[in-house]
Motif scaffolding. Structure first.
Motif, PDB file in Angstrom:
ATOM      1  N   GLU A 131       0.838  -1.208   0.000  1.00 30.30           N
ATOM      2  CA  GLU A 131       0.000   0.000   0.000  1.00 30.30           C
ATOM      3  C   GLU A 131       0.868   1.250   0.000  1.00 30.30           C
ATOM      4  O   GLU A 131       0.604   2.194  -0.728  1.00 30.30           O
ATOM      5  N   LYS A 132       1.918   1.263   0.817  1.00 28.60           N
ATOM      6  CA  LYS A 132       2.795   2.435   0.898  1.00 28.60           C
ATOM      7  C   LYS A 132       3.705   2.523  -0.323  1.00 28.60           C
ATOM      8  O   LYS A 132       3.910   3.592  -0.867  1.00 28.60           O
ATOM      9  N   VAL A 133       4.255   1.388  -0.748  1.00 25.05           N
ATOM     10  CA  VAL A 133       5.214   1.387  -1.859  1.00 25.05           C
ATOM     11  C   VAL A 133       4.553   1.854  -3.150  1.00 25.05           C
ATOM     12  O   VAL A 133       5.097   2.683  -3.884  1.00 25.05           O
ATOM     13  N   TYR A 134       3.369   1.339  -3.436  1.00 29.95           N
ATOM     14  CA  TYR A 134       2.730   1.615  -4.720  1.00 29.95           C
ATOM     15  C   TYR A 134       1.702   2.735  -4.660  1.00 29.95           C
ATOM     16  O   TYR A 134       0.834   2.825  -5.524  1.00 29.95           O
ATOM     17  N   LEU A 144      12.162   1.774  -6.107  1.00 26.57           N
ATOM     18  CA  LEU A 144      11.384   0.663  -5.561  1.00 26.57           C
ATOM     19  C   LEU A 144      12.022   0.147  -4.271  1.00 26.57           C
ATOM     20  O   LEU A 144      11.360  -0.014  -3.260  1.00 26.57           O
ATOM     21  N   ARG A 145      13.331  -0.094  -4.307  1.00 26.44           N
ATOM     22  CA  ARG A 145      14.034  -0.572  -3.108  1.00 26.44           C
ATOM     23  C   ARG A 145      13.943   0.442  -1.964  1.00 26.44           C
ATOM     24  O   ARG A 145      13.738   0.076  -0.804  1.00 26.44           O
ATOM     25  N   GLN A 146      14.083   1.706  -2.300  1.00 22.39           N
ATOM     26  CA  GLN A 146      14.011   2.769  -1.287  1.00 22.39           C
ATOM     27  C   GLN A 146      12.615   2.805  -0.652  1.00 22.39           C
ATOM     28  O   GLN A 146      12.480   2.899   0.570  1.00 22.39           O
ATOM     29  N   ARG A 147      11.589   2.703  -1.462  1.00 16.29           N
ATOM     30  CA  ARG A 147      10.220   2.727  -0.924  1.00 16.29           C
ATOM     31  C   ARG A 147       9.920   1.495  -0.072  1.00 16.29           C
ATOM     32  O   ARG A 147       9.208   1.580   0.918  1.00 16.29           O
ATOM     33  N   ILE A 148      10.444   0.342  -0.469  1.00 16.66           N
ATOM     34  CA  ILE A 148      10.258  -0.863   0.345  1.00 16.66           C
ATOM     35  C   ILE A 148      10.901  -0.656   1.707  1.00 16.66           C
ATOM     36  O   ILE A 148      10.300  -0.965   2.741  1.00 16.66           O
ATOM     37  N   GLU A 153      10.151   0.237   7.393  1.00 13.57           N
ATOM     38  CA  GLU A 153      10.455   1.018   8.600  1.00 13.57           C
ATOM     39  C   GLU A 153       9.174   1.584   9.216  1.00 13.57           C
ATOM     40  O   GLU A 153       9.003   1.573  10.430  1.00 13.57           O
ATOM     41  N   PHE A 154       8.249   2.046   8.374  1.00  8.65           N
ATOM     42  CA  PHE A 154       6.971   2.555   8.864  1.00  8.65           C
ATOM     43  C   PHE A 154       6.211   1.471   9.627  1.00  8.65           C
ATOM     44  O   PHE A 154       5.694   1.699  10.717  1.00  8.65           O
TER      45      PHE A 154
END
Length: 168
Positions: A131-134, A144-148, A153-154
């Motif tokens: 949900e957060k990544v996309y 993509l790796r950074q958002r994962i 962490e969230f």
């Protein structure tokens, strides 16, 4: 493919725009131990039994190095129905490392890989991370790796693992 499920009483036919199919992909492993998220740890795209066994033997111990020995000796290891988790060498290793304490296909405790009550990583964790990544379009694999990492962490900071563990 099975990481986001929604159940609705008021509108059981809810549809949503799918934002998870992009040209970039990464393969991640994550675990939950007590109320702590372990990982995520990036796996190669072509995951097979040999690669997964190497992860179990060489990388998982370092991910669990802070786990007290008494907890490690009593903890259970659960995996989903991924074919790489089912190879003979992986099952033999798990029989040695977690004797009688692992859950998976042809393990001492056999459980359906897609059972929402005992697979909170697939049915909650990865859904929340996705949900957060996309939430916005992704431009490249680095993003993509950074958002994962940010989404993981969230979830970790939100103490969701504690809630997941309590729900089990």
């Amino acid at each position: 493919m099975h990481n986001l499920h929604e159940w609705h009483v008021e509108n059981p036919h809810l549809t949503r725009q799918n934002r998870s199919q992009y040209q970039f992909k990464v393969n991640m492993w994550t675990g939950i131990l007590n109320s702590q998220i372990i990982g995520p740890f990036e796996q190669p795209d072509a995951l097979n039994g040999e690669v997964y066994l190497t992860f179990l033997q060489n990388h998982l111990p370092s991910l669990l190095e802070d786990v007290p020995l008494n907890i490690y000796r009593e903890m259970w290891f659960q995996q989903d129905g991924c074919p790489a988790h089912y190879t003979r060498s992986v099952r033999e290793y798990l029989d040695e490392e977690f004797p009688g304490r692992w859950i998976g296909r042809s393990g001492p405790i056999s459980w359906p890989g897609r059972s929402p009550d005992l697979n909170p990583l697939d049915f909650f964790y990865w859904g929340a991370v996705k949900e957060k990544v996309y939430s916005k379009a992704i431009e490249n694999e680095f993003e993509l790796r950074q958002r994962i990492a940010e989404a993981a962490e969230f979830v970790n900071n939100g103490r969701f693992a504690r809630k997941i563990a309590r729900s089990l």
